[in-house]
Design an enzyme around this catalytic site. Structure first.
Site, PDB file in Angstrom:
ATOM      1  N   CYS A  88     -78.566  76.967  33.312  1.00 37.45           N
ATOM      2  CA  CYS A  88     -79.395  76.066  34.111  1.00 37.45           C
ATOM      3  C   CYS A  88     -80.354  75.316  33.183  1.00 37.45           C
ATOM      4  CB  CYS A  88     -80.150  76.807  35.203  1.00 37.45           C
ATOM      5  SG  CYS A  88     -81.717  77.515  34.705  1.00 37.45           S
ATOM      6  N   GLU A  89     -80.544  74.056  33.487  1.00 36.12           N
ATOM      7  CA  GLU A  89     -81.358  73.237  32.593  1.00 36.12           C
ATOM      8  C   GLU A  89     -82.858  73.492  32.747  1.00 36.12           C
ATOM      9  OE1 GLU A  89     -80.280  69.238  33.480  1.00 36.12           O
ATOM     10  OE2 GLU A  89     -81.717  69.035  35.115  1.00 36.12           O
ATOM     11  N   HIS A  90     -83.235  74.215  33.777  1.00 35.12           N
ATOM     12  CA  HIS A  90     -84.665  74.471  33.981  1.00 35.12           C
ATOM     13  C   HIS A  90     -85.168  75.661  33.191  1.00 35.12           C
ATOM     14  CE1 HIS A  90     -83.497  72.431  37.910  1.00 35.12           C
ATOM     15  NE2 HIS A  90     -84.158  71.546  37.185  1.00 35.12           N
ATOM     16  N   HIS A  91     -84.308  76.695  33.061  1.00 32.83           N
ATOM     17  CA  HIS A  91     -84.745  77.923  32.390  1.00 32.83           C
ATOM     18  C   HIS A  91     -83.846  78.293  31.218  1.00 32.83           C
ATOM     19  CE1 HIS A  91     -85.945  78.125  36.690  1.00 32.83           C
ATOM     20  NE2 HIS A  91     -87.094  78.520  36.168  1.00 32.83           N
ATOM     21  N   GLN A 129     -76.289  72.999  39.206  1.00 33.07           N
ATOM     22  CA  GLN A 129     -74.988  73.190  39.851  1.00 33.07           C
ATOM     23  C   GLN A 129     -74.521  71.930  40.579  1.00 33.07           C
ATOM     24  OE1 GLN A 129     -74.653  76.874  42.086  1.00 33.07           O
ATOM     25  NE2 GLN A 129     -73.011  76.023  43.336  1.00 33.07           N
ATOM     26  N   HIS A 157     -77.340  82.456  40.224  1.00 34.34           N
ATOM     27  CA  HIS A 157     -78.223  81.930  39.181  1.00 34.34           C
ATOM     28  C   HIS A 157     -79.139  83.030  38.662  1.00 34.34           C
ATOM     29  CE1 HIS A 157     -77.478  77.501  39.799  1.00 34.34           C
ATOM     30  NE2 HIS A 157     -76.806  78.066  40.789  1.00 34.34           N
ATOM     31  N   CYS A 159     -81.675  82.805  36.883  1.00 29.10           N
ATOM     32  CA  CYS A 159     -83.100  82.470  36.973  1.00 29.10           C
ATOM     33  C   CYS A 159     -83.674  82.836  38.335  1.00 29.10           C
ATOM     34  CB  CYS A 159     -83.346  80.997  36.638  1.00 29.10           C
ATOM     35  SG  CYS A 159     -82.576  79.832  37.760  1.00 29.10           S
TER      36      CYS A 159
HETATM   37 ZN   LIG Z   1     -83.023  77.964  36.493  1.00 30.35          ZN
END
Ligand SMILES: [Zn+2]
Length: 199
Positions: A88-91, A129, A157, A159
């Site tokens: 995931c690009e956030h975490h 996703q 996920h 995260c």
């Molecule tokens: Zn994430």
């Protein structure tokens, strides 16, 4: 650009840069970077990260074009249960699950093994996703120009599972449909086929 190279040979400069930074991170979180067990960890972590993001160096369109064949078959082709592993690009934590993909040929079919490779090319990048689903859908639609294409991804996920809301068992489903799959009957047939088991 090679259409699909397994990134086992690593760019030395990039690997070293990433390795240095991982070493710094280990230090920052309170680890002793010199203890025996961590001796090779920054290098391993750097290589793992470069492997998991090798999709940036690969061209999904070329992968499909390398195995397109003229064929009159025009029924639905479904590839179910394609394993998906992405970050995931956030975490920068993993999300993983399964993709189910179908297309209806329009004069061309594609080698079946190429569809999972297209999934890998887009999954081995920092993703959400929703965009992963869309990238796969548009790539197949633009390159193969089928009568229709459908992509469903179900993923968990890390995260969400390991941190934050700690919803351990939630699965996120995303989907995209083009062409004939925009018709409800065709879409339902596809959804029925991917949720049924043979035998
Ligand atoms: Zn994430």
């Amino acid at each position: 650009m090679a259409p699909y190279q397994n990134l086992e040979e690593y760019n030395l400069n990039i690997t070293n840069e990433v390795k240095e930074r991982y070493s710094k991170i280990l230090d920052e979180i309170g680890e002793d970077v010199n203890r025996e067990g961590l001796e090779k960890t920054p290098e391993r972590a750097a290589k793992a990260m470069l492997f998991l993001t090798q999709g940036y160096q690969q061209d999904a369109v070329q992968i499909l074009k390398s195995a397109m064949f003229a064929e009159a078959y025009d029924e639905m082709v479904i590839i179910k249960d394609i394993e998906v592993y992405s970050l995931c690009e956030h975490h920068m934590l993993p999300f993983y699950g399964k993709a189910h993909i179908a297309y209806i040929p329009n004069g061309h079919i594609v080698g079946l093994s190429k569809i999972p490779r297209v999934v890998d090319v887009f999954a081995r990048r920092l993703q959400v996703q929703e965009r992963l689903t869309h990238d796969i859908l548009e790539c197949i639609n633009d390159t193969l120009q089928p009568k229709g294409v459908a992509v469903v991804i179900e993923a968990s996920h890390m995260c969400m599972m390991m941190r934050g809301v700690q919803k351990q068992n939630s699965v996120t489903t995303t989907s995209g449909f083009r062409g004939q799959f925009e018709k409800i009957e065709t879409r339902n047939e596809f959804l029925k086929l991917i949720s049924s088991k043979l035998s």
